[in-house]
Design an enzyme around this catalytic site. Structure first.
Site, PDB file in Angstrom:
ATOM      1  N   GLY A  70       0.810  -1.222   0.000  1.00  0.00           N
ATOM      2  CA  GLY A  70       0.000   0.000   0.000  1.00  0.00           C
ATOM      3  C   GLY A  70       0.837   1.262   0.000  1.00  0.00           C
ATOM      4  N   SER A 124       7.829   6.642  -6.252  1.00  0.00           N
ATOM      5  CA  SER A 124       7.359   5.954  -7.461  1.00  0.00           C
ATOM      6  C   SER A 124       6.967   6.983  -8.510  1.00  0.00           C
ATOM      7  CB  SER A 124       6.141   5.081  -7.136  1.00  0.00           C
ATOM      8  OG  SER A 124       6.502   4.092  -6.220  1.00  0.00           O
ATOM      9  N   ARG A 136      -0.939   5.648 -13.397  1.00  0.00           N
ATOM     10  CA  ARG A 136      -0.992   5.981 -11.973  1.00  0.00           C
ATOM     11  C   ARG A 136      -1.885   7.204 -11.755  1.00  0.00           C
ATOM     12  NH1 ARG A 136       3.052   3.304  -9.202  1.00  0.00           N
ATOM     13  NH2 ARG A 136       2.946   4.769  -7.468  1.00  0.00           N
ATOM     14  N   CYS A 255      18.262  -8.189  -3.508  1.00  0.00           N
ATOM     15  CA  CYS A 255      17.799  -9.547  -3.255  1.00  0.00           C
ATOM     16  C   CYS A 255      17.462 -10.247  -4.574  1.00  0.00           C
ATOM     17  CB  CYS A 255      16.544  -9.470  -2.391  1.00  0.00           C
ATOM     18  SG  CYS A 255      15.937 -11.045  -1.905  1.00  0.00           S
ATOM     19  N   CYS A 276       8.727 -12.469   2.172  1.00  0.00           N
ATOM     20  CA  CYS A 276       9.073 -11.584   1.051  1.00  0.00           C
ATOM     21  C   CYS A 276       7.829 -10.802   0.639  1.00  0.00           C
ATOM     22  CB  CYS A 276       9.584 -12.432  -0.116  1.00  0.00           C
ATOM     23  SG  CYS A 276       9.604 -11.584  -1.700  1.00  0.00           S
ATOM     24  N   ASP A 277       8.055  -9.591   0.136  1.00  0.00           N
ATOM     25  CA  ASP A 277       6.943  -8.733  -0.290  1.00  0.00           C
ATOM     26  C   ASP A 277       6.089  -9.396  -1.376  1.00  0.00           C
ATOM     27  OD1 ASP A 277       5.561  -6.393  -0.019  1.00  0.00           O
ATOM     28  OD2 ASP A 277       6.775  -5.256  -1.435  1.00  0.00           O
ATOM     29  N   CYS A 317      18.914 -22.466 -17.447  1.00  0.00           N
ATOM     30  CA  CYS A 317      19.933 -22.257 -16.399  1.00  0.00           C
ATOM     31  C   CYS A 317      20.929 -23.430 -16.350  1.00  0.00           C
ATOM     32  CB  CYS A 317      19.282 -22.089 -15.033  1.00  0.00           C
ATOM     33  SG  CYS A 317      18.109 -20.728 -14.969  1.00  0.00           S
ATOM     34  N   CYS A 320      23.721 -22.527 -18.688  1.00  0.00           N
ATOM     35  CA  CYS A 320      24.028 -21.095 -18.835  1.00  0.00           C
ATOM     36  C   CYS A 320      25.421 -20.750 -18.316  1.00  0.00           C
ATOM     37  CB  CYS A 320      22.978 -20.275 -18.085  1.00  0.00           C
ATOM     38  SG  CYS A 320      23.322 -18.515 -18.130  1.00  0.00           S
ATOM     39  N   CYS A 326      24.271 -16.005 -11.164  1.00  0.00           N
ATOM     40  CA  CYS A 326      22.849 -15.669 -11.245  1.00  0.00           C
ATOM     41  C   CYS A 326      21.932 -16.760 -10.675  1.00  0.00           C
ATOM     42  CB  CYS A 326      22.500 -15.393 -12.703  1.00  0.00           C
ATOM     43  SG  CYS A 326      20.757 -15.311 -13.042  1.00  0.00           S
TER      44      CYS A 326
END
Ligand code: SF4
Ligand code: SF4
Ligand code: SF4
Length: 359
Positions: A70, A124, A136, A255, A276-277, A317, A320, A326
């Protein structure tokens, strides 16, 4: 065992927000869990969070505290004043504050508080007005572009450190050159580009980048960025900064750039904590700080499974050349650059790494 540093992300206003951005990812997440919004955080929960931080640090160390939403400023300035005052009860804890805002609700009083408490502010802003107004706007569909630019001027006036966060949608990805020119014209020196992701249970949507769009945008943006750098107009861009460091043997500060999840401790306004978000969902709930410590969270099966599941198993991967640096990247963000057949990030690395490693 005591830790020296702890990083937490606090959502003092849960998913509440005064804007209605078309691609809002936290609106998508909160709609996918039992309780969409927990409202504004109480003083009791705030105090418990701070005491839990102190408990994890055994009263001494560094706390990196970032506020997100939010829109976190919906919680009101008194919330933040109380937080900073309560934190002072632990004088041996150094606090680094950061706050991510849509930049519409702040004023001189807020900005003075940010300056006094050395907040790093992420604003933002999706580039130029045409793009901003398309994606937005407020609850009445009104443009917020000039309000945000005015408030950025306040941040500059009071010498508050800030960076610009831009969500790169399918539309904006076609205009890498115009976006860079916008940053340059406005003298924005610190920029974070965030690829727009599809909804949690989707693999694509109307705004998210596809694999090809991801590669073409970052490659074109890098070329423009390099031209400006050579012309004496350096702009710090999060991805390029990280890759520059990695090309010179330093670990990334972002991260997910090593292909392994880490505990982010994302704290909802009722004290519920998630790893985590991107994963503030019922099945990833670590527990509530009213009942549990950060150590309890670390020891939980949910935390262990979250970390274990972060290993990427996608085919590109396996062979790679960048796998050591990575390992598949961020498990949530790689949805817009990695499929079972191809990887757009690999194309970006092919293009930018040789240049960055010579710098
Ligand atoms: S400002 Fe952020 S939280 Fe609010 S609607 Fe826009 S993307 Fe969502
Ligand atoms: S999903 Fe991405 S951002 Fe979240 S913890 Fe994992 S790597 Fe980090
Ligand atoms: S294929 Fe892509 S995601 Fe996988 S290791 Fe290589 S660059 Fe990273």
């Amino acid at each position: 065992m005591a830790v020296k540093t702890i990083s937490v992300m606090i959502k003092p206003a849960s998913s509440l927000c005064n804007l209605r951005c078309r691609y809002c990812f936290y609106a998508d997440i909160s709609e996918n869990r039992t309780v969409a919004s927990n409202g504004v955080m109480s003083e009791e929960t705030t105090d418990i969070i701070i005491d839990r931080i102190a408990e994890a640090l055994e009263g001494k160390g560094t706390a990196n505290v970032s506020f997100q939403g939010g829109e976190p400023t919906v919680a009101g300035l008194p919330y933040f004043i109380h937080f900073a005052e309560k934190m002072k009860e632990y004088p041996d804890i150094k606090v680094n504050y950061a706050l991510q805002t849509n930049g519409t609700l702040i004023n001189e009083e807020w900005v003075k508080f940010f300056a006094d408490n050395h907040f790093l502010i992420g604003v933002s802003l999706d580039g130029y007005k045409l793009n901003m107004d398309h994606f937005r706007f407020d609850a009445e569909n009104r443009s917020v572009y000039y309000t945000i630019l005015d408030n950025i001027r306040l941040l500059k006036k009071h010498k508050v450190d800030f960076n610009i966060l831009t969500v790169v949608t399918k539309d904006l990805a076609k205009h890498a050159k115009a976006l860079l020119r916008f940053y340059k014209d406005n003298r924005f020196q610190f920029v974070q580009l965030i690829p727009c992701l599809p909804g949690f249970h989707e693999s694509t949507d109307a705004f998210a980048l596809t694999v090809n769009e991801y590669a073409s945008f970052y490659i074109e943006f890098f070329d423009e960025w390099l031209k400006e750098l050579k012309n004496g107009n350096p702009i710090s861009v999060n991805l390029f900064e990280n890759l520059y460091g990695m090309a010179h043997g330093q670990p990334p500060y972002q991260c997910g750039m090593l292909g392994m999840c880490m505990m982010q401790y994302v704290i909802e306004s009722n004290g519920d904590t998630y790893p985590c978000d991107f994963y503030c969902l019922d099945e990833y709930l670590l527990g509530n700080l009213h009942e549990h410590s950060f150590n309890d969270f670390n020891a939980s099966q949910t935390a262990k499974k979250f970390i274990a599941d972060s290993k990427c198993t996608k085919k590109p991967c396996e062979t790679c050349r960048y796998v050591k640096m990575c390992s598949g990247g961020c498990r949530r963000q790689n949805i817009c650059y990695l499929t079972d057949e191809e990887c757009a990030y690999q194309k970006v690395l092919d293009h930018v790494l040789p240049v960055l490693s010579r710098m």
